[in-house]
Scaffold this active site. Structure first.
Site, PDB file in Angstrom:
ATOM      1  N   CYS B  33       9.529 -43.386   9.200  1.00  0.00           N
ATOM      2  CA  CYS B  33       8.194 -43.020   8.724  1.00  0.00           C
ATOM      3  C   CYS B  33       7.670 -43.956   7.643  1.00  0.00           C
ATOM      4  CB  CYS B  33       8.211 -41.589   8.188  1.00  0.00           C
ATOM      5  SG  CYS B  33       9.309 -41.400   6.776  1.00  0.00           S
ATOM      6  N   CYS B 102      14.029 -36.993   7.450  1.00  0.00           N
ATOM      7  CA  CYS B 102      13.638 -36.882   6.045  1.00  0.00           C
ATOM      8  C   CYS B 102      14.847 -36.498   5.188  1.00  0.00           C
ATOM      9  CB  CYS B 102      12.537 -35.849   5.875  1.00  0.00           C
ATOM     10  SG  CYS B 102      11.203 -36.037   7.070  1.00  0.00           S
TER      11      CYS B 102
HETATM   12  S1  FES Z   1       8.025 -38.031   7.153  1.00  0.00           S
HETATM   13 FE1  FES Z   1       8.681 -39.591   5.825  1.00  0.00          FE
HETATM   14  S2  FES Z   1      10.139 -38.594   4.590  1.00  0.00           S
HETATM   15 FE2  FES Z   1       9.452 -37.030   5.887  1.00  0.00          FE
END
Ligand code: FES
Lengths: 121, 121
Positions: B33, B102
């Protein structure tokens, strides 16, 4: 890494929260990171009178949504529908390349909320 | 979607912030992400006396890091090194499948902070 405007909207998000009497609600999910964004609009005479957002997303998603709500508040719904994530990113003085997908979440949530409003008319 | 424990650690994160006199600092990035996590530890006689984290990551990253800091505080550094993201996720009563990455960010940040501490000895 992040611009002053991004940090400002991240640490002091505008229009964050729920809205009980929304005229349109949009909920979208981000395929890339799995995050969710909810956007509420209150419309009077075709103009967005109030807007709120809620997210479990990251700092960039929070900053993008906060900025997006400021950009559509007081505007006709048709204009809100045209809000692009590029415009939001520009207003934030940029985002790192790998966080652009977070600003897309804000754009899509605004569109989903307006579409929900149209559907209810 | 999210457990009560996740919501609790998201809305009232434990040990969030900076540490000026850290003995070890770990910074890691999430390939999936693009989010960043920073973890600080203060060590005395091989035991983690204090720990702080900072992130621009999402709600699941905040909840995972908050839980991870509670799990390693007061523990020997070797034990912190063994903290797995599975253990963090279990302690949180679970996370949605697409948010597991995450919690990996939290695990990796703890390991990076301990490794930085070892290097400085
Ligand atoms: S989406 Fe990036 S840390 Fe959760």
């Amino acid at each position: 890494l992040y611009s002053e405007k991004v940090m400002d909207h991240f640490t002091n998000p505008r229009n964050m929260g729920k809205m009980e009497d929304a005229d349109g609600i949009g909920q979208v999910g981000n395929a890339k990171c799995g995050d969710i964004m909810k956007m509420y609009i209150k419309v009077k005479d075709g103009v967005i009178e109030d807007v709120k957002f809620n997210t479990f997303g990251c700092g960039s998603a929070i900053a993008s949504s906060s900025m997006a709500t400021e950009m559509i508040k007081g505007k006709p719904v048709e204009e809100a529908l045209k809000l692009s994530n590029q415009a939001v990113v520009e207003a934030l003085d940029g985002l790192p390349a790998n966080k652009i997908h977070c600003s897309v979440l804000a754009e899509e949530a605004v569109q989903a909320a307006v579409e929900d409003y149209y559907k209810k008319q």
